[in-house]
Design an enzyme around this catalytic site. Structure first.
Site, PDB file in Angstrom:
ATOM      1  N   GLY A 118      -2.120 -35.392   7.956  1.00  0.00           N
ATOM      2  CA  GLY A 118      -3.530 -35.699   7.732  1.00  0.00           C
ATOM      3  C   GLY A 118      -4.294 -34.406   7.537  1.00  0.00           C
ATOM      4  O   GLY A 118      -3.686 -33.327   7.437  1.00  0.00           O
ATOM      5  N   THR A 142      -2.245 -41.197   7.316  1.00  0.00           N
ATOM      6  CA  THR A 142      -2.999 -41.435   8.547  1.00  0.00           C
ATOM      7  C   THR A 142      -3.531 -42.855   8.506  1.00  0.00           C
ATOM      8  O   THR A 142      -4.075 -43.281   7.480  1.00  0.00           O
ATOM      9  CB  THR A 142      -4.185 -40.474   8.768  1.00  0.00           C
ATOM     10  OG1 THR A 142      -5.018 -41.026   9.812  1.00  0.00           O
ATOM     11  CG2 THR A 142      -5.062 -40.275   7.560  1.00  0.00           C
ATOM     12  N   ASP A 144      -6.045 -43.744   9.805  1.00  0.00           N
ATOM     13  CA  ASP A 144      -7.515 -43.655   9.736  1.00  0.00           C
ATOM     14  C   ASP A 144      -8.024 -43.659   8.288  1.00  0.00           C
ATOM     15  O   ASP A 144      -9.192 -43.933   8.040  1.00  0.00           O
ATOM     16  CB  ASP A 144      -8.002 -42.372  10.418  1.00  0.00           C
ATOM     17  CG  ASP A 144      -7.636 -42.326  11.890  1.00  0.00           C
ATOM     18  OD1 ASP A 144      -7.106 -43.320  12.407  1.00  0.00           O
ATOM     19  OD2 ASP A 144      -7.877 -41.282  12.527  1.00  0.00           O
ATOM     20  N   ARG A 179     -15.570 -68.166  23.710  1.00  0.00           N
ATOM     21  CA  ARG A 179     -15.703 -66.768  24.131  1.00  0.00           C
ATOM     22  C   ARG A 179     -16.130 -65.838  22.988  1.00  0.00           C
ATOM     23  O   ARG A 179     -15.926 -66.130  21.815  1.00  0.00           O
ATOM     24  CB  ARG A 179     -14.358 -66.248  24.659  1.00  0.00           C
ATOM     25  CG  ARG A 179     -14.080 -66.720  26.058  1.00  0.00           C
ATOM     26  CD  ARG A 179     -12.703 -66.289  26.507  1.00  0.00           C
ATOM     27  NE  ARG A 179     -12.521 -66.604  27.922  1.00  0.00           N
ATOM     28  CZ  ARG A 179     -11.349 -66.695  28.530  1.00  0.00           C
ATOM     29  NH1 ARG A 179     -10.230 -66.499  27.851  1.00  0.00           N
ATOM     30  NH2 ARG A 179     -11.285 -66.966  29.810  1.00  0.00           N
ATOM     31  N   ARG A 280     -14.130 -61.259  26.334  1.00  0.00           N
ATOM     32  CA  ARG A 280     -12.832 -60.641  26.612  1.00  0.00           C
ATOM     33  C   ARG A 280     -12.601 -59.530  25.590  1.00  0.00           C
ATOM     34  O   ARG A 280     -13.098 -59.601  24.462  1.00  0.00           O
ATOM     35  CB  ARG A 280     -11.701 -61.659  26.492  1.00  0.00           C
ATOM     36  CG  ARG A 280     -11.716 -62.725  27.585  1.00  0.00           C
ATOM     37  CD  ARG A 280     -11.348 -62.149  28.948  1.00  0.00           C
ATOM     38  NE  ARG A 280     -11.258 -63.176  29.974  1.00  0.00           N
ATOM     39  CZ  ARG A 280     -12.278 -63.594  30.734  1.00  0.00           C
ATOM     40  NH1 ARG A 280     -13.482 -63.076  30.562  1.00  0.00           N
ATOM     41  NH2 ARG A 280     -12.083 -64.530  31.644  1.00  0.00           N
ATOM     42  N   HIS A 286      -1.935 -48.191  19.877  1.00  0.00           N
ATOM     43  CA  HIS A 286      -0.843 -47.702  19.034  1.00  0.00           C
ATOM     44  C   HIS A 286      -0.043 -48.803  18.358  1.00  0.00           C
ATOM     45  O   HIS A 286       0.823 -48.504  17.530  1.00  0.00           O
ATOM     46  CB  HIS A 286       0.062 -46.792  19.866  1.00  0.00           C
ATOM     47  CG  HIS A 286      -0.628 -45.524  20.247  1.00  0.00           C
ATOM     48  ND1 HIS A 286      -1.525 -45.466  21.279  1.00  0.00           N
ATOM     49  CD2 HIS A 286      -0.600 -44.289  19.697  1.00  0.00           C
ATOM     50  CE1 HIS A 286      -2.005 -44.237  21.364  1.00  0.00           C
ATOM     51  NE2 HIS A 286      -1.465 -43.505  20.416  1.00  0.00           N
TER      52      HIS A 286
HETATM   53  O1  F6P Z   1      -5.397 -40.107  13.753  1.00  0.00           O
HETATM   54  C1  F6P Z   1      -4.598 -41.186  14.001  1.00  0.00           C
HETATM   55  C2  F6P Z   1      -4.869 -41.755  15.368  1.00  0.00           C
HETATM   56  O2  F6P Z   1      -4.062 -42.905  15.520  1.00  0.00           O
HETATM   57  C3  F6P Z   1      -6.327 -42.080  15.642  1.00  0.00           C
HETATM   58  O3  F6P Z   1      -6.719 -43.286  15.057  1.00  0.00           O
HETATM   59  C4  F6P Z   1      -6.319 -42.072  17.155  1.00  0.00           C
HETATM   60  O4  F6P Z   1      -7.596 -41.742  17.656  1.00  0.00           O
HETATM   61  C5  F6P Z   1      -5.349 -40.985  17.491  1.00  0.00           C
HETATM   62  O5  F6P Z   1      -4.495 -40.838  16.386  1.00  0.00           O
HETATM   63  C6  F6P Z   1      -4.528 -41.252  18.730  1.00  0.00           C
HETATM   64  O6  F6P Z   1      -3.776 -40.147  19.015  1.00  0.00           O
HETATM   65  P1  F6P Z   1      -2.610 -40.148  20.087  1.00  0.00           P
HETATM   66  O7  F6P Z   1      -1.366 -40.657  19.405  1.00  0.00           O
HETATM   67  O8  F6P Z   1      -2.503 -38.731  20.494  1.00  0.00           O
HETATM   68  O9  F6P Z   1      -2.993 -41.063  21.206  1.00  0.00           O
END
Ligand code: F6P
Length: 363
Positions: A118, A142, A144, A179, A280, A286
């Protein structure tokens, strides 16, 4: 004496995502079959070049079967810690270890490197390449999707699919229990995942870091949905959205790292108080990074890998492959790292969300 074949290096750097292995496979296929080159895979990003013995493996056509195309993660391993220019030492100090990385590349006979990363990784790799006289081609990845100059980075589509599927699963249980369901998704500084998944998954509210929100506006929208006769609501919030006090919500990890995460629970509590609704919260985390890559991540990764090798063959360097106008092109790496590609508040997707009646927290 027979000349040794050209040797190129490849590494994955930064957070993993789905589709990295498809890109590695494409690079090896093209480099070995197309040009007769040798490909060395460096383990754990630049960490593999800091360790002695050096951590690497020769990647030959055995990995060019269809098998790793389907695999999540990266067969090379990766890291988003350990910047060699400011490497954290056991005594807490930071040391410049860039010369060791460059020496590692020289020892392996690598004068050309493909870095899959990235914008943060590219900035570091670019500095290393300039300092060591190494040729560098970048492949953007990425979840993101905030790398500049490319419409897509590897991993984004898979993450959006996972987040949209989470909304598909949350909706029936939200409706069964009357909810408000809050789904917190990743996106360190950009709301692309939240916006796309929220539209695709039928969210009522989408909050992204690029558009400041007001809690009262969000609560009023949930109230409006209720008055219209609906007994549930779906709220998607990007992890980098700030809390009411204007602070990003972060987690300090025992290893020293700090990551975003936690805004979902703050928001869920606040909405429960303001609307009286039972709320909730799901933090997707991840889950968005792992698993099988979607067809489009595999396709884009494959196109990126082949093009990256062709660029090297054409003598190009300091560039990045990019997805633009339905195809793969190359752009100067400097352009790609100049500024992160955040959500444009005037973009078509933001207009789509507003047109669908989705609340973005500002009206
Ligand atoms: O940049 C990718 C990303 O998954 C972000 O969306 C998230 O904030 C970060 O990495 C999480 O990083 P780590 O794997 O260190 O928890």
């Amino acid at each position: 004496m027979a000349q040794l074949p050209k040797t190129i290096g490849i590494l994955t750097s930064g957070g993993d995502c789905a589709g990295l292995n498809a890109a590695i496979r494409a690079v090896v296929s093209r480099a070995v079959q197309g040009y007769g080159w040798r490909v060395l895979g460096i383990r754990h990003g630049t960490m593999g070049l800091l360790r002695r013995p050096l951590e690497f493996e020769t990647l030959d056509l055995r990995i060019a079967t269809g098998n790793i195309l389907r695999l999540g993660g990266t067969i090379l391993g990766t890291t988003n810690r350990g910047d060699p220019f400011a490497f954290p030492m056991p005594d807490g100090s930071l040391r410049d270890r860039s010369a060791e990385v460059i020496a590692g590349l020289r020892e392996l006979g690598i004068d050309t490197l493909i870095g899959i990363g990235g914008d943060g990784s590219f900035a570091i790799l670019r500095r290393l390449a300039q300092q060591g006289g190494i040729k560098l081609v970048g492949i953007p990845k990425t979840i993101d999707n905030d790398v500049g100059a490319t419409e897509n980075s590897i991993g984004y589509h898979t993450a959006v699919m996972v987040a949209a599927e989470a909304l598909d699963r949350l909706q029936p249980t939200a409706a069964s229990h009357d909810r408000v369901m809050v789904l917190e998704v990743m996106g360190r500084d950009a709301g692309h995942i939240a916006l796309a998944a929220g539209i695709a998954g039928g969210a009522d509210v989408i909050l992204i870091p690029e558009i400041p929100y007001g809690l009262e506006q969000v609560a009023a929208h949930i109230e409006k949905v209720r008055l219209q006769g609906r007994n549930f609501a779906l709220v998607v919030v990007a992890e980098a959205v700030k809390d009411r006090g204007g602070q990003p919500v972060q987690q300090q990890h025992s290893g020293g790292g700090v990551t975003y995460g936690g805004i979902g629970h703050r928001l869920g509590d606040a909405l429960a108080r303001l609307t009286g609704a039972e709320t909730r919260v799901t933090v997707l985390g991840h889950v968005q990074r792992g698993g099988q890559p979607t067809w489009s991540d595999r396709m884009i990764a494959s196109a990126f890998g082949v093009h990256a090798v062709d660029l090297i063959a054409a003598g190009k360097s300091d560039c990045m492959v990019a997805w633009q106008n339905r195809g793969v092109v190359d752009v100067p790496l400097g352009e790609a790292v100049a500024a992160p590609q955040q959500v444009d508040p005037d973009s078509a997707l933001v207009r789509t969300a507003r047109g669908l009646g989705i609340c973005l927290g500002d009206d």
